[in-house]
Write a protein that holds these residues in place. Sequence first.
Motif, mmCIF file in Angstrom:
data_model
loop_
_atom_site.group_PDB
_atom_site.id
_atom_site.type_symbol
_atom_site.label_atom_id
_atom_site.label_comp_id
_atom_site.label_asym_id
_atom_site.label_seq_id
_atom_site.Cartn_x
_atom_site.Cartn_y
_atom_site.Cartn_z
ATOM 1 N N SER A 123 19.842 -7.924 11.383
ATOM 2 C CA SER A 123 19.856 -8.893 10.294
ATOM 3 C C SER A 123 18.497 -9.001 9.625
ATOM 4 O O SER A 123 17.486 -8.482 10.115
ATOM 5 N N ASP A 124 18.475 -9.700 8.493
ATOM 6 C CA ASP A 124 17.223 -10.024 7.817
ATOM 7 C C ASP A 124 16.552 -11.205 8.519
ATOM 8 O O ASP A 124 17.171 -11.893 9.337
ATOM 9 N N LEU A 125 15.299 -11.448 8.176
ATOM 10 C CA LEU A 125 14.585 -12.583 8.745
ATOM 11 C C LEU A 125 15.278 -13.893 8.354
ATOM 12 O O LEU A 125 15.493 -14.139 7.160
ATOM 13 N N PRO A 126 15.632 -14.731 9.323
ATOM 14 C CA PRO A 126 16.233 -16.012 8.972
ATOM 15 C C PRO A 126 15.222 -17.025 8.458
ATOM 16 O O PRO A 126 15.582 -18.014 7.817
ATOM 17 N N TYR A 127 13.931 -16.772 8.747
ATOM 18 C CA TYR A 127 12.891 -17.694 8.293
ATOM 19 C C TYR A 127 11.653 -16.904 7.908
ATOM 20 O O TYR A 127 11.223 -15.996 8.631
ATOM 21 N N LYS A 128 11.101 -17.232 6.739
ATOM 22 C CA LYS A 128 9.855 -16.628 6.293
ATOM 23 C C LYS A 128 8.929 -17.728 5.780
ATOM 24 O O LYS A 128 9.380 -18.721 5.204
ATOM 25 N N SER A 129 7.644 -17.526 5.986
ATOM 26 C CA SER A 129 6.667 -18.501 5.505
ATOM 27 C C SER A 129 6.493 -18.367 3.993
ATOM 28 O O SER A 129 6.991 -17.428 3.366
ATOM 29 N N ASN A 130 5.739 -19.284 3.423
ATOM 30 C CA ASN A 130 5.516 -19.270 1.976
ATOM 31 C C ASN A 130 4.523 -18.204 1.528
ATOM 32 O O ASN A 130 4.243 -18.077 0.333
ATOM 33 N N VAL A 131 3.979 -17.422 2.460
ATOM 34 C CA VAL A 131 3.067 -16.339 2.081
ATOM 35 C C VAL A 131 3.700 -14.965 2.280
ATOM 36 O O VAL A 131 3.105 -13.955 1.929
ATOM 37 N N SER A 132 4.904 -14.928 2.804
ATOM 38 C CA SER A 132 5.531 -13.659 3.152
ATOM 39 C C SER A 132 5.699 -12.741 1.939
ATOM 40 O O SER A 132 5.400 -11.544 1.999
ATOM 41 N N ASP A 133 6.178 -13.283 0.830
ATOM 42 C CA ASP A 133 6.407 -12.449 -0.354
ATOM 43 C C ASP A 133 5.106 -11.884 -0.921
ATOM 44 O O ASP A 133 5.111 -10.815 -1.555
ATOM 45 N N TYR A 134 4.005 -12.583 -0.716
ATOM 46 C CA TYR A 134 2.717 -12.078 -1.197
ATOM 47 C C TYR A 134 2.367 -10.749 -0.520
ATOM 48 O O TYR A 134 1.747 -9.874 -1.136
ATOM 49 N N PHE A 135 2.734 -10.609 0.751
ATOM 50 C CA PHE A 135 2.441 -9.370 1.465
ATOM 51 C C PHE A 135 3.172 -8.188 0.823
ATOM 52 O O PHE A 135 2.595 -7.123 0.630
ATOM 53 N N LEU A 136 4.442 -8.384 0.488
ATOM 54 C CA LEU A 136 5.215 -7.305 -0.138
ATOM 55 C C LEU A 136 4.667 -6.999 -1.528
ATOM 56 O O LEU A 136 4.601 -5.826 -1.937
ATOM 57 N N GLN A 137 4.272 -8.030 -2.258
ATOM 58 C CA GLN A 137 3.709 -7.815 -3.586
ATOM 59 C C GLN A 137 2.408 -7.030 -3.510
ATOM 60 O O GLN A 137 2.131 -6.163 -4.351
ATOM 61 N N ALA A 138 1.605 -7.292 -2.494
ATOM 62 C CA ALA A 138 0.350 -6.558 -2.328
ATOM 63 C C ALA A 138 0.632 -5.085 -2.060
ATOM 64 O O ALA A 138 -0.077 -4.204 -2.560
ATOM 65 N N GLY A 139 1.673 -4.798 -1.262
ATOM 66 C CA GLY A 139 2.054 -3.416 -1.015
ATOM 67 C C GLY A 139 2.461 -2.698 -2.282
ATOM 68 O O GLY A 139 2.108 -1.528 -2.506
ATOM 69 N N ILE A 140 3.198 -3.394 -3.136
ATOM 70 C CA ILE A 140 3.610 -2.808 -4.415
ATOM 71 C C ILE A 140 2.396 -2.524 -5.292
ATOM 72 O O ILE A 140 2.314 -1.488 -5.967
ATOM 73 N N CYS A 141 1.428 -3.435 -5.269
ATOM 74 C CA CYS A 141 0.204 -3.238 -6.048
ATOM 75 C C CYS A 141 -0.555 -1.989 -5.601
ATOM 76 O O CYS A 141 -1.290 -1.381 -6.395
ATOM 77 N N LEU A 142 -0.402 -1.612 -4.350
ATOM 78 C CA LEU A 142 -1.068 -0.407 -3.846
ATOM 79 C C LEU A 142 -0.283 0.858 -4.164
ATOM 80 O O LEU A 142 -0.713 1.961 -3.811
ATOM 81 N N GLY A 143 0.884 0.692 -4.794
ATOM 82 C CA GLY A 143 1.669 1.852 -5.172
ATOM 83 C C GLY A 143 2.767 2.223 -4.200
ATOM 84 O O GLY A 143 3.409 3.259 -4.346
ATOM 85 N N PHE A 144 2.993 1.364 -3.182
ATOM 86 C CA PHE A 144 4.059 1.625 -2.211
ATOM 87 C C PHE A 144 5.346 0.945 -2.652
ATOM 88 O O PHE A 144 5.325 -0.144 -3.240
ATOM 89 N N GLY A 145 6.462 1.560 -2.317
ATOM 90 C CA GLY A 145 7.749 0.975 -2.622
ATOM 91 C C GLY A 145 8.204 0.039 -1.519
ATOM 92 O O GLY A 145 7.522 -0.163 -0.520
#
Length: 603
Positions: A187-209
């Motif tokens: 399953s997906d994470l049932p709970y994520k903190s309010n900073v979790s999406d920032y981590f994925l956005q930072a990865g995208i900024c580095l050119g990763f999908g």
Amino acid sequence: MCCNAPSFFIILYVTAVYFFGIYLNFISFQDYFECYACKELNFRQQDYDYIVVGSGSAGSIVARRLAENKNLKVLLVEAGSSGGGILQIPAVGVMLQKSSFDWGYRTVPQKQACLGLDDQVSIWPMGKILGGTAMLNNMIYVRGHPDDFARWFRDTCNYDYSIDILPYFEKLENNGTNKHKGSVPISDLPYKSNVSDYFLQAGICLGFGISDGVNAEPGFSSPKITIQKGQRWTPYHQLAKNRKRNLAIVTNAFVEKVLLRDNFEAYGVKYTHMEEPIFAKAKKGVILSAGVIGTPKILMLSGIGPKQHLEKMKIKPKLDLPVGDNLQDHVTTGLDLLTFDYSPNIGIRQMLSPWSMLNYFLRSRGPWTTVGCESIGFFNTAKEIVPELQFMIFPLGVTIDDGYYLSSLTGIGERLWKKYFAKIDKPSFTILPIVLHPKSRGTVRLKNNNPRTPPLINPNYLSDSYDIDILIQGIEMIKEFINTPPMHRLGVKLNPIKFPGCEKFEFDTRPYWECYVRHFTLTAYHPIGTCKMGEVVETDFKVKGTRKLYVVDGSILPDLPSGNPNGAIMMMAERAAEIIKHHCWKTQRKCCAAEVFQKECQC
């Protein structure tokens, strides 16, 4: 002292940890005096067809699959206790470490690593409970990379990932679709903190999908986890849910050795239960699933292992095999290497909130369902197809409880705490750079011939310079990661405090980081390899030179998979169960008709 939480919540937290520890001891003590199996079967007197040693991920799968044949009598032997319902809460897993539900293993002092940790040793928690180490882990499910398994089976006749590996993953997985209805919920994470999406956005900024989170492909993702309805889910849970009458389970049963005839045929095991020696017999086979430490230990106590070592331990050698060699672990570093200007909405205060408790028990949601890790990433170089580096990103660090509990789980002593971690005056978080395919190799050896004595564990961390290079590459990538707009918005910075023992080096230079990783070497809790397939066991999981003796757990993996290994271990257990039940496997059916064993294949 670092103030990640108000003093009131720290006091409440310390009190809760103390009383929870008492509770754990109580339920373990209670289970010890309740015979879990004798309510249904008299396991002391009955012979079995198969005996499975260890109820971890692999052992539970094999026992359940064998017991599907109603004509077979199966005994599952577990050294630990049965635990209780509250232990299924995901956030509780870390609290089981250093409890009676943990084997409490420690490595021998490391010569080239762990230099800043207490006694220069690495602490290795492993589950001593129904469900095994899966009751303590982060529940992250990763298949790995297809080329991982090609390396494992490179000497196998006409190996094909889509035939020999993928179907067993699919048989295992239940991802909520009609296509996959396996036994383990993904399953997906049932709970994520309010900073979790920032981590994925930072990865995208580095050119990763954004990857799928299951296959070890370059990119970032939220991890897939083994949780169902807010509760931790292990293969043992599936076994218990579909418990067969022909399956007996005995807890608090400490296996001392395998019983072998003169022709090296396994016919049972000797174990102690309630201090009473028991000799359980098996007609068709003994399957060792006691883990990367327990399985080689039992084999060596049974006379199967390096001849010179067994003679030194005053054990009569029966088979000279490299049992205990090839020990590997995903090595990492970097706890609390980064700090926030922004406080995430997860921590001691949220965990102790009455609303979190109500949210969990009424809706199976909220902070109590956290797995800690909120993002993962995989990376490779231009020369390699298989990923060499993994990130596991946690919005918290060990400083969150001001050093009262979490630091002790990683071997951080009082001196290191005061000189480094206590000086961190901002909320900290962690990106663990993990060496996916380390070249350092270690050993597991007996300390003496007493079954109750913990073995000598030497991972030989950082003995190969490749592992240091990958860790430093990981730190350089972390620096690029935090230099992205999403991380700037959170005020993320590199912790500038010099690590004790590395003060003479200029901060943020190659010599400094090499000193840092040697002093602050950490396990990712992924050891494998001590009964290597091809050297100790055959591809049909049978121990070389023996009859009716099998090994099915992480100890057989020749190399580490690309990612958290529990998924690969469960897949191999599904494969092993089919082979043991039917005496064949798909590739043999496909292209090896001339072989003798093909005549016996009944799948």
